[in-house]
Scaffold this active site. Structure first.
Site, mmCIF file in Angstrom:
data_model
loop_
_atom_site.group_PDB
_atom_site.id
_atom_site.type_symbol
_atom_site.label_atom_id
_atom_site.label_comp_id
_atom_site.label_asym_id
_atom_site.label_seq_id
_atom_site.Cartn_x
_atom_site.Cartn_y
_atom_site.Cartn_z
ATOM 1 N N ASP A 41 0.820 -1.212 0.000
ATOM 2 C CA ASP A 41 0.000 0.000 0.000
ATOM 3 C C ASP A 41 0.858 1.267 0.000
ATOM 4 O OD1 ASP A 41 1.046 -0.024 2.512
ATOM 5 O OD2 ASP A 41 -0.867 0.178 3.581
ATOM 6 N N HIS A 246 27.530 4.766 -14.942
ATOM 7 C CA HIS A 246 26.306 4.963 -14.160
ATOM 8 C C HIS A 246 26.285 4.079 -12.911
ATOM 9 C CE1 HIS A 246 24.016 6.695 -17.859
ATOM 10 N NE2 HIS A 246 24.798 7.569 -17.284
ATOM 11 N N ASP A 263 29.526 11.894 -8.394
ATOM 12 C CA ASP A 263 28.654 12.646 -9.316
ATOM 13 C C ASP A 263 27.317 12.760 -8.613
ATOM 14 O OD1 ASP A 263 26.992 13.580 -11.329
ATOM 15 O OD2 ASP A 263 27.863 12.310 -12.894
ATOM 16 N N ASP A 274 24.180 19.573 -10.870
ATOM 17 C CA ASP A 274 24.817 18.354 -11.378
ATOM 18 C C ASP A 274 26.335 18.553 -11.303
ATOM 19 O OD1 ASP A 274 25.458 16.014 -12.658
ATOM 20 O OD2 ASP A 274 24.519 16.523 -14.572
ATOM 21 N N HIS A 355 31.256 9.501 -23.256
ATOM 22 C CA HIS A 355 29.951 10.176 -23.112
ATOM 23 C C HIS A 355 30.046 11.611 -23.625
ATOM 24 C CE1 HIS A 355 31.475 12.250 -19.503
ATOM 25 N NE2 HIS A 355 31.911 11.078 -19.065
ATOM 26 N N HIS A 359 25.041 18.743 -21.312
ATOM 27 C CA HIS A 359 23.594 18.629 -21.507
ATOM 28 C C HIS A 359 22.928 19.800 -20.803
ATOM 29 C CE1 HIS A 359 23.208 17.118 -17.342
ATOM 30 N NE2 HIS A 359 24.243 16.342 -17.600
ATOM 31 N N HIS A 366 18.778 16.061 -16.972
ATOM 32 C CA HIS A 366 18.995 16.112 -18.419
ATOM 33 C C HIS A 366 17.793 16.879 -18.954
ATOM 34 C CE1 HIS A 366 21.591 12.227 -18.144
ATOM 35 N NE2 HIS A 366 22.199 13.283 -17.666
ATOM 36 N N GLU A 384 31.307 18.409 -18.625
ATOM 37 C CA GLU A 384 31.724 17.244 -17.845
ATOM 38 C C GLU A 384 32.625 16.269 -18.600
ATOM 39 O OE1 GLU A 384 28.465 14.457 -17.028
ATOM 40 O OE2 GLU A 384 27.094 15.969 -17.785
ATOM 41 N N TYR A 388 38.463 7.593 -18.609
ATOM 42 C CA TYR A 388 38.230 6.338 -17.886
ATOM 43 C C TYR A 388 39.198 5.286 -18.401
ATOM 44 C CZ TYR A 388 34.133 9.191 -17.220
ATOM 45 O OH TYR A 388 33.312 10.265 -16.950
ATOM 46 N N ARG A 397 36.139 12.150 -13.673
ATOM 47 C CA ARG A 397 35.193 13.066 -14.337
ATOM 48 C C ARG A 397 35.118 14.321 -13.485
ATOM 49 N NH1 ARG A 397 31.380 9.891 -15.183
ATOM 50 N NH2 ARG A 397 29.899 10.183 -13.483
ATOM 51 N N GLU A 399 32.835 17.953 -13.389
ATOM 52 C CA GLU A 399 31.608 18.501 -13.991
ATOM 53 C C GLU A 399 31.165 19.749 -13.258
ATOM 54 O OE1 GLU A 399 28.221 15.846 -13.629
ATOM 55 O OE2 GLU A 399 27.168 16.920 -15.229
#
Ligand code: GLY
Ligand code: MN
Ligand code: MN
Length: 435
Positions: A41, A246, A263, A274, A355, A359, A366, A384, A388, A397, A399
């Site tokens: 519930d 990710h 991140d 971000d 990547h 953005h 995003h 960013e 890697y 990274r 950013e």
């Protein structure tokens, strides 16, 4: 809501901007998000639909906003429907908006209960030629779950097949890409909270600290500053995890010699920050880590300067790719033959930087926008770059969030430590470590 009430002008201005773009004889209908079922519930915490919030500031489930700028019926040019509350709801869930509160938050004068919507909307729709419906048109979004907006659009098509239907998203994307000064102010608040959390992290990271403990520190700082929470799942990635783009498990224990890629971003009043930073768990970068760090930082510094009006994002990404290519050669990760033989569609640098660089950022991390429009003043982008190297368990990274203006880019995260020396210094302050 934990955040302080935002100025009504923010939403009034957004509505004025939206209706200016509507075809004559049109009605536009926007629905809130659903309260999403979790299990048994219980429900997931409610997150308002970005577009409904953008146009009204109403932050409650079961809300509908209607815009009909040339409606012949007096007093029906803008209206909202909200959930009718009662003693039972008040007892179990607490306060919901009264009509007066909804009016005060949104600046929309005509507020009705949602259970009155059918009759009122039917009459208005018959006075309109076009109906704007609002569907999720994010080009990376796929879901089998139909939104309230989609379910409603289907009903409308069934019930009013002779009307013209229009998409609200192209208009909303065009508007949302250019932030008003009110919105930049709110994004700055999210960034400010995010910076506080990073400073807190710098004081507590050391070998044997678990990634989830770091996440907990960040969450603590967010909530005590009235953030809704995280704008997206935070990435707290130590050692080899730093190469997983990710990574969100956040369950490893940091070890001496690791890098820690963070991140994360606060969401304040539904606006996102971000941030990415990469720090040495021991408090000192190794020579190799430092060399890669400096490469990423130098790409970030050069790239953010390129976020100026008139530039196409695709061109910008290509230019950043060239900068990255030269850094990777300098680091010995690519050589002349790799460059010479590279596939144009998959340039050699993508082996280590796979990547995009930027953005849009706003109500969504995003954010809504077009990747094919030239950069314009008022846009807020992330910047960013990353490198890697899984063979070395080394991912970096960095950013920052950048506001584009006619007088050059403004780094909204300029105050958040990023220079390697500064990071090391802050991590090694004696008073901080309690030595
Ligand atoms: N945190 C998601 C991103 O950087 O795009
Ligand atoms: Mn990020
Ligand atoms: Mn980002």
């Amino acid at each position: 809501m934990k955040y302080e009430v935002l100025p009504t002008e923010l939403f009034e201005l957004n509505r004025r901007r939206f209706v200016r773009e509507m075809e004559p004889g049109s009605i536009a209908i926007f629905h809130s998000n659903d309260l999403m079922p979790r299990s048994g519930d219980s429900y997931f915490p409610f997150r308002q639909n970005a577009d409904l919030f953008y146009l009204s500031g109403l932050d409650q489930e079961e809300t509908v906003v209607v815009l009909f700028p040339d409606c012949v019926k007096e007093g029906f040019r803008e209206l909202a429907f909200i959930k009718r509350t009662n003693d039972h709801i008040r007892r179990w869930e607490g306060e919901k908006y009264t009509k007066e509160q909804a009016r005060a938050v949104s600046g929309i004068q005509r507020i009705h209960w949602l259970d009155e919507m059918d009759g009122i909307l039917h009459e208005l729709i018959l006075l309109a030629r076009n109906i704007y419906v609002n569907l999720n048109e994010h080009d990376h979004f796929r879901s089998e779950v139909p939104t309230r907006n989609l379910r409603f659009a289907r009903q409308l098509k069934e019930r009013y097949p002779a009307h013209q239907f229009q998409r609200a998203q192209p208009v909303l994307k065009k508007l949302a890409m250019i932030k008003t000064t009110y919105e930049v102010e709110v994004i700055r608040q999210s960034i400010d909270i995010t910076g506080k959390a990073f400073n807190r992290v710098l004081k507590m990271v050391r070998p044997e600290v678990a990634e989830f403990e770091i996440e907990a520190e960040i969450t603590h700082e967010f909530l005590r500053n009235r953030a809704n929470g995280h704008a997206y799942e935070p990435i707290i990635a130590s050692g080899a995890n730093s190469c997983v783009l990710h990574y969100v498990q956040n369950n490893r224990v940091c070890a001496d010699g690791d890098l820690l890629l963070l991140d994360f971003g606060a969401e304040y009043a539904n606006y996102a920050a971000d941030l990415s930073r990469t720090i040495p768990v021991s408090g000192r970068f190794t020579r190799r880590q430092r060399a890669v760090y400096d490469s990423v930082l130098s790409v970030l510094k050069a790239a953010r300067q390129m976020l100026v009006p008139g530039v196409l994002l695709e061109e910008y990404h290509k230019e950043v790719g060239k900068l990255m290519e030269s850094e990777l050669v300098g680091l010995g990760l690519l050589d002349a033959a790799d460059i010479k033989n590279q596939d144009k569609n998959f340039p050699a640098y993508k082996r280590y930087f796979m990547h995009g660089t930027s953005h849009h950022l706003g109500l969504d991390v995003h954010d809504r926008g077009s990747r094919y429009d030239p950069i314009q003043a008022g846009m807020v982008f992330t910047c960013e770059p990353g490198i890697y190297i899984p063979e070395e368990d080394l991912g970096i990274r960095l950013e920052n969030d950048i506001l584009v203006t006619d007088h050059g880019p403004i780094d909204l995260m300029a105050e958040i430590p990023i220079e390697a020396e500064e990071i090391e210094e802050l991590m090694n302050m004696e008073v901080v470590k309690g030595v």
